[in-house]
Design a protein around this motif. Sequence first.
Motif, PDB file in Angstrom:
ATOM      1  N   PHE A  74       0.821  -1.205   0.000  1.00 53.57           N
ATOM      2  CA  PHE A  74       0.000   0.000   0.000  1.00 53.57           C
ATOM      3  C   PHE A  74       0.863   1.267   0.000  1.00 53.57           C
ATOM      4  CE2 PHE A  74      -3.031  -2.980   2.218  1.00 53.57           C
ATOM      5  CZ  PHE A  74      -3.905  -3.070   1.153  1.00 53.57           C
ATOM      6  N   GLY A  75       0.335   2.306  -0.648  1.00 53.97           N
ATOM      7  CA  GLY A  75       1.055   3.566  -0.746  1.00 53.97           C
ATOM      8  C   GLY A  75       0.537   4.623   0.214  1.00 53.97           C
ATOM      9  N   LYS A  76       1.257   5.727   0.275  1.00 58.21           N
ATOM     10  CA  LYS A  76       0.929   6.810   1.217  1.00 58.21           C
ATOM     11  C   LYS A  76      -0.458   7.393   0.967  1.00 58.21           C
ATOM     12  CE  LYS A  76       5.788   8.244   1.504  1.00 58.21           C
ATOM     13  NZ  LYS A  76       6.244   7.409   0.357  1.00 58.21           N
ATOM     14  N   LYS A  77      -0.881   7.436  -0.293  1.00 57.67           N
ATOM     15  CA  LYS A  77      -2.168   8.054  -0.577  1.00 57.67           C
ATOM     16  C   LYS A  77      -3.314   7.292   0.079  1.00 57.67           C
ATOM     17  CE  LYS A  77      -2.637  10.340  -4.341  1.00 57.67           C
ATOM     18  NZ  LYS A  77      -2.805  10.769  -5.765  1.00 57.67           N
ATOM     19  N   LEU A  78      -3.204   5.969   0.150  1.00 53.36           N
ATOM     20  CA  LEU A  78      -4.241   5.198   0.830  1.00 53.36           C
ATOM     21  C   LEU A  78      -4.276   5.536   2.315  1.00 53.36           C
ATOM     22  CD1 LEU A  78      -4.148   1.639  -0.778  1.00 53.36           C
ATOM     23  CD2 LEU A  78      -5.931   3.368  -0.965  1.00 53.36           C
ATOM     24  N   TYR A  79      -3.102   5.769   2.879  1.00 51.61           N
ATOM     25  CA  TYR A  79      -3.047   6.179   4.291  1.00 51.61           C
ATOM     26  C   TYR A  79      -3.766   7.514   4.480  1.00 51.61           C
ATOM     27  CZ  TYR A  79      -1.159   8.106   8.608  1.00 51.61           C
ATOM     28  OH  TYR A  79      -1.038   8.689   9.840  1.00 51.61           O
ATOM     29  N   LEU A  80      -3.532   8.438   3.575  1.00 51.69           N
ATOM     30  CA  LEU A  80      -4.180   9.749   3.661  1.00 51.69           C
ATOM     31  C   LEU A  80      -5.690   9.623   3.487  1.00 51.69           C
ATOM     32  CD1 LEU A  80      -1.612  11.868   1.632  1.00 51.69           C
ATOM     33  CD2 LEU A  80      -1.872  11.735   4.119  1.00 51.69           C
ATOM     34  N   TYR A  81      -6.115   8.751   2.562  1.00 52.31           N
ATOM     35  CA  TYR A  81      -7.550   8.505   2.404  1.00 52.31           C
ATOM     36  C   TYR A  81      -8.136   7.941   3.699  1.00 52.31           C
ATOM     37  CZ  TYR A  81      -7.138   9.070  -2.696  1.00 52.31           C
ATOM     38  OH  TYR A  81      -6.932   9.572  -3.954  1.00 52.31           O
ATOM     39  N   GLY A  82      -7.385   7.043   4.335  1.00 56.01           N
ATOM     40  CA  GLY A  82      -7.838   6.464   5.594  1.00 56.01           C
ATOM     41  C   GLY A  82      -7.994   7.516   6.682  1.00 56.01           C
ATOM     42  N   MET A  83      -7.062   8.464   6.745  1.00 54.53           N
ATOM     43  CA  MET A  83      -7.147   9.535   7.723  1.00 54.53           C
ATOM     44  C   MET A  83      -8.350  10.432   7.442  1.00 54.53           C
ATOM     45  SD  MET A  83      -4.888   8.862   9.872  1.00 54.53           S
ATOM     46  CE  MET A  83      -5.099  10.346  10.858  1.00 54.53           C
ATOM     47  N   ASP A  84      -8.652  10.638   6.155  1.00 55.64           N
ATOM     48  CA  ASP A  84      -9.853  11.396   5.795  1.00 55.64           C
ATOM     49  C   ASP A  84     -11.103  10.695   6.323  1.00 55.64           C
ATOM     50  OD1 ASP A  84      -8.387  13.330   4.478  1.00 55.64           O
ATOM     51  OD2 ASP A  84      -8.618  12.382   2.505  1.00 55.64           O
ATOM     52  N   TYR A  85     -11.104   9.371   6.217  1.00 51.24           N
ATOM     53  CA  TYR A  85     -12.249   8.599   6.706  1.00 51.24           C
ATOM     54  C   TYR A  85     -12.405   8.766   8.213  1.00 51.24           C
ATOM     55  CZ  TYR A  85     -15.232   4.657   7.889  1.00 51.24           C
ATOM     56  OH  TYR A  85     -16.244   3.876   8.400  1.00 51.24           O
ATOM     57  N   VAL A  86     -11.280   8.701   8.928  1.00 53.90           N
ATOM     58  CA  VAL A  86     -11.327   8.865  10.381  1.00 53.90           C
ATOM     59  C   VAL A  86     -11.884  10.235  10.745  1.00 53.90           C
ATOM     60  CG1 VAL A  86      -9.924   9.047  12.478  1.00 53.90           C
ATOM     61  CG2 VAL A  86      -9.455   7.233  10.822  1.00 53.90           C
ATOM     62  N   ARG A  87     -11.412  11.272  10.055  1.00 56.54           N
ATOM     63  CA  ARG A  87     -11.872  12.627  10.360  1.00 56.54           C
ATOM     64  C   ARG A  87     -13.361  12.801  10.052  1.00 56.54           C
ATOM     65  NH1 ARG A  87      -6.534  14.052   8.578  1.00 56.54           N
ATOM     66  NH2 ARG A  87      -7.209  14.083   6.396  1.00 56.54           N
ATOM     67  N   GLY A  88     -13.844  12.086   9.041  1.00 52.97           N
ATOM     68  CA  GLY A  88     -15.233  12.248   8.633  1.00 52.97           C
ATOM     69  C   GLY A  88     -16.212  11.324   9.320  1.00 52.97           C
ATOM     70  N   ASN A  89     -15.704  10.354  10.101  1.00 54.75           N
ATOM     71  CA  ASN A  89     -16.575   9.380  10.765  1.00 54.75           C
ATOM     72  C   ASN A  89     -16.566   9.654  12.267  1.00 54.75           C
ATOM     73  OD1 ASN A  89     -17.275   6.818  12.183  1.00 54.75           O
ATOM     74  ND2 ASN A  89     -17.543   6.086  10.089  1.00 54.75           N
ATOM     75  N   ASP A  90     -17.654  10.206  12.756  1.00 56.68           N
ATOM     76  CA  ASP A  90     -17.723  10.618  14.153  1.00 56.68           C
ATOM     77  C   ASP A  90     -17.565   9.446  15.109  1.00 56.68           C
ATOM     78  OD1 ASP A  90     -18.366  12.791  16.135  1.00 56.68           O
ATOM     79  OD2 ASP A  90     -20.001  11.406  16.588  1.00 56.68           O
ATOM     80  N   LEU A  91     -18.199   8.323  14.805  1.00 55.02           N
ATOM     81  CA  LEU A  91     -18.111   7.146  15.671  1.00 55.02           C
ATOM     82  C   LEU A  91     -16.677   6.654  15.769  1.00 55.02           C
ATOM     83  CD1 LEU A  91     -19.197   4.793  17.324  1.00 55.02           C
ATOM     84  CD2 LEU A  91     -19.786   3.641  15.188  1.00 55.02           C
ATOM     85  N   LEU A  92     -16.000   6.572  14.654  1.00 56.18           N
ATOM     86  CA  LEU A  92     -14.628   6.072  14.659  1.00 56.18           C
ATOM     87  C   LEU A  92     -13.694   7.036  15.372  1.00 56.18           C
ATOM     88  CD1 LEU A  92     -12.609   3.964  13.857  1.00 56.18           C
ATOM     89  CD2 LEU A  92     -12.478   4.970  11.579  1.00 56.18           C
ATOM     90  N   ARG A  93     -13.870   8.321  15.122  1.00 63.82           N
ATOM     91  CA  ARG A  93     -13.003   9.313  15.761  1.00 63.82           C
ATOM     92  C   ARG A  93     -13.145   9.267  17.289  1.00 63.82           C
ATOM     93  NH1 ARG A  93     -14.949  13.178  13.419  1.00 63.82           N
ATOM     94  NH2 ARG A  93     -16.228  14.146  15.038  1.00 63.82           N
ATOM     95  N   ARG A  94     -14.388   9.259  17.760  1.00 63.19           N
ATOM     96  CA  ARG A  94     -14.621   9.190  19.203  1.00 63.19           C
ATOM     97  C   ARG A  94     -14.223   7.826  19.769  1.00 63.19           C
ATOM     98  NH1 ARG A  94     -18.322  13.054  21.335  1.00 63.19           N
ATOM     99  NH2 ARG A  94     -19.046  14.556  19.776  1.00 63.19           N
ATOM    100  N   GLY A  95     -14.479   6.790  18.977  1.00 63.24           N
ATOM    101  CA  GLY A  95     -14.167   5.440  19.427  1.00 63.24           C
ATOM    102  C   GLY A  95     -12.685   5.222  19.643  1.00 63.24           C
ATOM    103  N   ARG A  96     -11.875   5.753  18.765  1.00 61.61           N
ATOM    104  CA  ARG A  96     -10.417   5.627  18.925  1.00 61.61           C
ATOM    105  C   ARG A  96      -9.969   6.235  20.249  1.00 61.61           C
ATOM    106  NH1 ARG A  96      -6.955   5.561  14.192  1.00 61.61           N
ATOM    107  NH2 ARG A  96      -5.925   7.415  14.994  1.00 61.61           N
ATOM    108  N   GLN A  97     -10.527   7.407  20.565  1.00 63.78           N
ATOM    109  CA  GLN A  97     -10.146   8.070  21.807  1.00 63.78           C
ATOM    110  C   GLN A  97     -10.615   7.288  23.026  1.00 63.78           C
ATOM    111  OE1 GLN A  97      -8.172  11.038  21.988  1.00 63.78           O
ATOM    112  NE2 GLN A  97      -8.042  10.084  24.014  1.00 63.78           N
ATOM    113  N   GLU A  98     -11.829   6.753  22.954  1.00 60.99           N
ATOM    114  CA  GLU A  98     -12.354   5.950  24.065  1.00 60.99           C
ATOM    115  C   GLU A  98     -11.497   4.703  24.287  1.00 60.99           C
ATOM    116  OE1 GLU A  98     -14.529   6.535  26.255  1.00 60.99           O
ATOM    117  OE2 GLU A  98     -15.953   8.010  25.477  1.00 60.99           O
ATOM    118  N   VAL A  99     -11.096   4.064  23.204  1.00 59.84           N
ATOM    119  CA  VAL A  99     -10.266   2.863  23.307  1.00 59.84           C
ATOM    120  C   VAL A  99      -8.911   3.196  23.935  1.00 59.84           C
ATOM    121  CG1 VAL A  99      -8.916   1.245  21.904  1.00 59.84           C
ATOM    122  CG2 VAL A  99     -11.360   1.504  21.489  1.00 59.84           C
ATOM    123  N   ASP A 100      -8.290   4.275  23.491  1.00 58.53           N
ATOM    124  CA  ASP A 100      -6.994   4.677  24.055  1.00 58.53           C
ATOM    125  C   ASP A 100      -7.127   4.993  25.544  1.00 58.53           C
ATOM    126  OD1 ASP A 100      -5.850   4.373  21.577  1.00 58.53           O
ATOM    127  OD2 ASP A 100      -5.868   6.508  21.082  1.00 58.53           O
TER     128      ASP A 100
END
Length: 256
Positions: A74-100
């Motif tokens: 996988f290349g860097k652009k897929l990583y950037l797309y993934g970060m866009d998904y995290v920023r745009g998905n409220d459940l995932l963004r909050r969930g990551r913080q709760e898990v940490d």
Amino acid sequence: MDRQSPNEDKVSREKGLNRVLEILEYLHTTQRAIGIGDLAKGVNAPRSTTYTLVRSLVDAGLLEMAGDGNRVYFGKKLYLYGMDYVRGNDLLRRGRQEVDNLSQETGETSELCMLQSGRYTIIHSSPGTRPFRISSATGLQIPLPWTASGRLLLAGFERGRIEAMITEGDLILPDGRKLELDDFIDDIGKARATGYCVTSGLVDAYTKCLAAPVFSAPGKVEATMCLVVPIDTSEERTGELIALLRERAARLSIAA
């Protein structure tokens, strides 16, 4: 020179897109850089076709050649797309913080899990602070019957749908034991009724998994939060962790 009809062009494009998706899925499954020859075998495609598609994906930044120039991943652009998904998905963004936060608070390995392509998938993982680290990796996919989360993620599904998702291989545990489908479906019903699930010694003999559901709507389990702990964790400690896990999952459900 013969020209393809519009319908033939459409079929050709769809076939090419399917090959690209197969390549990406295979790399995700193998979790490592791989030679183009092995990649072609893995997706059952001609080497020349695979090379052409890989070259296009590398040029687009979606894939990259490994340091030796003979393997691709996988290349860097897929990583950037993934970060866009995290920023745009409220459940995932909050969930990551709760898990940490949960991992830091308890010292145990904590995960956020979802259903992806019919598999239990770790969306985010935070390691505990124990000297003995429990294996857990973001992106790891595991058969649903092997996990506590799998029993919660299928809560509310009709039996026929569950049967269609579970293969015979999914019921064979890593140590060779076989789970009965009826027992697994019974476990799903119990998990739905209690609002949490605990499994012991399924993926390995040394751990147990505690899971609580995250709801996106009444009765709809969107994700799970779970803790992976040593199998000899006391009943008292297990009860404390389940209560904490359910509290955090409920808070995340409200956020969803």
